[in-house]
Design an enzyme around this catalytic site. Sequence first.
Site, PDB file in Angstrom:
ATOM      1  N   ASN A  45     -11.803   1.732  10.771  1.00 41.01           N
ATOM      2  CA  ASN A  45     -10.675   1.635  11.696  1.00 41.01           C
ATOM      3  C   ASN A  45     -10.648   2.900  12.540  1.00 41.01           C
ATOM      4  O   ASN A  45     -10.664   3.998  11.989  1.00 41.01           O
ATOM      5  CB  ASN A  45      -9.369   1.469  10.919  1.00 41.01           C
ATOM      6  CG  ASN A  45      -9.352   0.160  10.155  1.00 41.01           C
ATOM      7  OD1 ASN A  45      -9.554  -0.907  10.716  1.00 41.01           O
ATOM      8  ND2 ASN A  45      -9.158   0.236   8.849  1.00 41.01           N
ATOM      9  N   GLY A  70      -2.562  10.316   0.901  1.00 41.70           N
ATOM     10  CA  GLY A  70      -2.687  11.191  -0.259  1.00 41.70           C
ATOM     11  C   GLY A  70      -3.716  10.756  -1.280  1.00 41.70           C
ATOM     12  O   GLY A  70      -4.256   9.655  -1.224  1.00 41.70           O
ATOM     13  N   GLU A  71      -3.977  11.660  -2.223  1.00 39.93           N
ATOM     14  CA  GLU A  71      -4.907  11.400  -3.314  1.00 39.93           C
ATOM     15  C   GLU A  71      -4.087  11.207  -4.593  1.00 39.93           C
ATOM     16  O   GLU A  71      -3.567  12.172  -5.166  1.00 39.93           O
ATOM     17  CB  GLU A  71      -5.882  12.585  -3.447  1.00 39.93           C
ATOM     18  CG  GLU A  71      -6.747  12.583  -4.684  1.00 39.93           C
ATOM     19  CD  GLU A  71      -7.484  11.261  -4.927  1.00 39.93           C
ATOM     20  OE1 GLU A  71      -8.039  10.684  -3.985  1.00 39.93           O
ATOM     21  OE2 GLU A  71      -7.488  10.809  -6.091  1.00 39.93           O
ATOM     22  N   CYS A  75       0.869  -1.165   0.000  1.00 40.93           N
ATOM     23  CA  CYS A  75       0.000   0.000   0.000  1.00 40.93           C
ATOM     24  C   CYS A  75       0.915   1.227   0.000  1.00 40.93           C
ATOM     25  O   CYS A  75       1.623   1.465   0.977  1.00 40.93           O
ATOM     26  CB  CYS A  75      -0.885  -0.050   1.251  1.00 40.93           C
ATOM     27  SG  CYS A  75      -2.025   1.323   1.396  1.00 40.93           S
ATOM     28  N   SER A 103     -13.416   5.466  -3.728  1.00 42.95           N
ATOM     29  CA  SER A 103     -13.879   5.591  -2.348  1.00 42.95           C
ATOM     30  C   SER A 103     -15.217   6.308  -2.383  1.00 42.95           C
ATOM     31  O   SER A 103     -15.274   7.517  -2.593  1.00 42.95           O
ATOM     32  CB  SER A 103     -12.855   6.392  -1.527  1.00 42.95           C
ATOM     33  OG  SER A 103     -11.646   5.671  -1.443  1.00 42.95           O
ATOM     34  N   LEU A 104     -16.280   5.572  -2.188  1.00 43.90           N
ATOM     35  CA  LEU A 104     -17.619   6.146  -2.404  1.00 43.90           C
ATOM     36  C   LEU A 104     -18.251   6.590  -1.072  1.00 43.90           C
ATOM     37  O   LEU A 104     -18.582   7.750  -0.880  1.00 43.90           O
ATOM     38  CB  LEU A 104     -18.481   5.126  -3.150  1.00 43.90           C
ATOM     39  CG  LEU A 104     -19.763   5.658  -3.789  1.00 43.90           C
ATOM     40  CD1 LEU A 104     -20.195   4.832  -4.980  1.00 43.90           C
ATOM     41  CD2 LEU A 104     -20.908   5.757  -2.790  1.00 43.90           C
ATOM     42  N   HIS A 105     -18.455   5.645  -0.180  1.00 43.72           N
ATOM     43  CA  HIS A 105     -18.830   5.904   1.222  1.00 43.72           C
ATOM     44  C   HIS A 105     -20.232   6.432   1.510  1.00 43.72           C
ATOM     45  O   HIS A 105     -20.693   6.341   2.648  1.00 43.72           O
ATOM     46  CB  HIS A 105     -17.805   6.820   1.926  1.00 43.72           C
ATOM     47  CG  HIS A 105     -16.396   6.336   1.819  1.00 43.72           C
ATOM     48  ND1 HIS A 105     -16.054   5.006   1.913  1.00 43.72           N
ATOM     49  CD2 HIS A 105     -15.229   7.002   1.612  1.00 43.72           C
ATOM     50  CE1 HIS A 105     -14.735   4.885   1.776  1.00 43.72           C
ATOM     51  NE2 HIS A 105     -14.224   6.067   1.587  1.00 43.72           N
ATOM     52  N   CYS A 137      -6.448   0.873   6.880  1.00 40.91           N
ATOM     53  CA  CYS A 137      -6.983   1.954   6.046  1.00 40.91           C
ATOM     54  C   CYS A 137      -7.354   3.160   6.897  1.00 40.91           C
ATOM     55  O   CYS A 137      -8.035   3.038   7.905  1.00 40.91           O
ATOM     56  CB  CYS A 137      -8.255   1.519   5.326  1.00 40.91           C
ATOM     57  SG  CYS A 137      -8.106   0.024   4.385  1.00 40.91           S
TER      58      CYS A 137
HETATM   59  N1  SAH Z   1      -7.263   9.316  -1.399  1.00 42.54           N
HETATM   60  C1  SAH Z   1      -7.475   8.021  -2.006  1.00 42.54           C
HETATM   61  C2  SAH Z   1      -6.401   7.035  -1.640  1.00 42.54           C
HETATM   62  C3  SAH Z   1      -6.394   6.630  -0.176  1.00 42.54           C
HETATM   63  S1  SAH Z   1      -7.153   5.084  -0.080  1.00 42.54           S
HETATM   64  C4  SAH Z   1      -8.851   7.507  -1.621  1.00 42.54           C
HETATM   65  O1  SAH Z   1      -9.441   8.046  -0.701  1.00 42.54           O
HETATM   66  O2  SAH Z   1      -9.349   6.597  -2.270  1.00 42.54           O
HETATM   67  C5  SAH Z   1      -7.510   4.890   1.594  1.00 42.54           C
HETATM   68  C6  SAH Z   1      -8.821   4.164   1.743  1.00 42.54           C
HETATM   69  O3  SAH Z   1      -9.094   3.978   3.138  1.00 42.54           O
HETATM   70  C7  SAH Z   1      -9.970   4.971   1.188  1.00 42.54           C
HETATM   71  O4  SAH Z   1     -10.945   4.164   0.639  1.00 42.54           O
HETATM   72  C8  SAH Z   1     -10.480   5.636   2.442  1.00 42.54           C
HETATM   73  O5  SAH Z   1     -11.778   6.082   2.296  1.00 42.54           O
HETATM   74  C9  SAH Z   1     -10.362   4.514   3.454  1.00 42.54           C
HETATM   75  N2  SAH Z   1     -10.372   4.981   4.815  1.00 42.54           N
HETATM   76  C10 SAH Z   1     -10.045   6.216   5.273  1.00 42.54           C
HETATM   77  N3  SAH Z   1     -10.183   6.278   6.601  1.00 42.54           N
HETATM   78  C11 SAH Z   1     -10.613   5.071   7.012  1.00 42.54           C
HETATM   79  C12 SAH Z   1     -10.894   4.503   8.278  1.00 42.54           C
HETATM   80  N4  SAH Z   1     -10.756   5.222   9.378  1.00 42.54           N
HETATM   81  N5  SAH Z   1     -11.292   3.225   8.337  1.00 42.54           N
HETATM   82  C13 SAH Z   1     -11.391   2.479   7.212  1.00 42.54           C
HETATM   83  N6  SAH Z   1     -11.114   2.956   5.993  1.00 42.54           N
HETATM   84  C14 SAH Z   1     -10.735   4.235   5.881  1.00 42.54           C
END
Ligand code: SAH
Length: 341
Positions: free
Chosen positions: A277, A149-150, A97, A201-203, A318
Amino acid sequence: MDPALLERTLADAGQPAFRAKQVWEWAARGAKGYDEMSNVPAALRAELTTSVPFSSLELVQEAFSADGTVKALFRTHDGRSVEAVLMQYRDGRKSLCLSSQSGCPLTCTFCATGAMKFGRNLTAGEILDQALHFRREHDVNHVVFMGMGEPMMNLPNVLETCRRLPAVGVTHRRTAVSTVGWIPGIDALAAEDMPIRLALSLHAADEELRSQIMPVNDRYPLSEVLAACDRFYEAKKRQVFIEYVMLRDVNDGAVHARQLADVLDPKIYKVNLIPYNPTGMYDGSPRAVIERFKAVLEEHGLRATVRMTMGRDIDAACGQLAAKAAVAETAEDAEAAPATS
Ligand code: SAH
């Protein structure tokens, strides 16, 4: 190692073209330093030590989880924190990762990296050096750009890294770029030759809720992001992975699952539900709630899995990256501030 700098340096020194390839292949196969490169003349190796740093990153700390996950904290030459994680699965997958930026300018409310001060985009050499660090001890075979980062905001350097990854052991098909939905990046990746996977990352399927938990949704609304993902699918014919972090009583109801199913075409998308997490902001959904959510998606014909949580005990899971680094940086800032202020 920065392969582009290596190529320039050797060309300027009048070296034959095969030299750069020779040196890079040693590094890509896990050499620990220039002195291991037995088919490169000693004088040249000595020269390279000063002109092309073997690594652009200094390892600050490494943490080992009980589940085999390893998190490395690095520092760049200008003092920026960077983290990368190795995940080892029972089926033999060794997945890295990687971080594309130090910190992150976006402020997703559930993510620890978003709370850290944004540093800067990482260079291709700095991204690659995260992979090479782990390559020295492991036969890595997958990469996800899901670290700090993005990646779409630093896409040229991310793609430059991807171009070099097969030499390290990771094919393009085993490489995935994850995004919050940065539309220009999604379109650029769709136009790219390399068959790299896209994850979104939709959420939250509801625009208003998504904007609340991911402010970037105001700039790139989900409806437009999904249209871009559809275009990606049309161009590449590869399924897009949806990441959906399960936040208790926020986005985890059956109604949210139905909203999600309504906007996703099962032909194009596969959903990965992520147990939250802890980063302090929310509570994670109970297991039974996650399973119910998954069942609703499946009733609508969507494929859904629950992501295995790894490395939580070392804050490597994550969204947990940089929690500690951020604290360290804040402390340093405080030290660096003038005493009279
Ligand atoms: N910026 C990009 C790359 C980072 S990926 C993106 O957001 O996709 C990191 C992944 O972990 C993303 O899907 C993010 O939403 C998720 N994530 C962030 N915080 C988290 C947490 N506290 N618990 C679980 N997943 C999380």
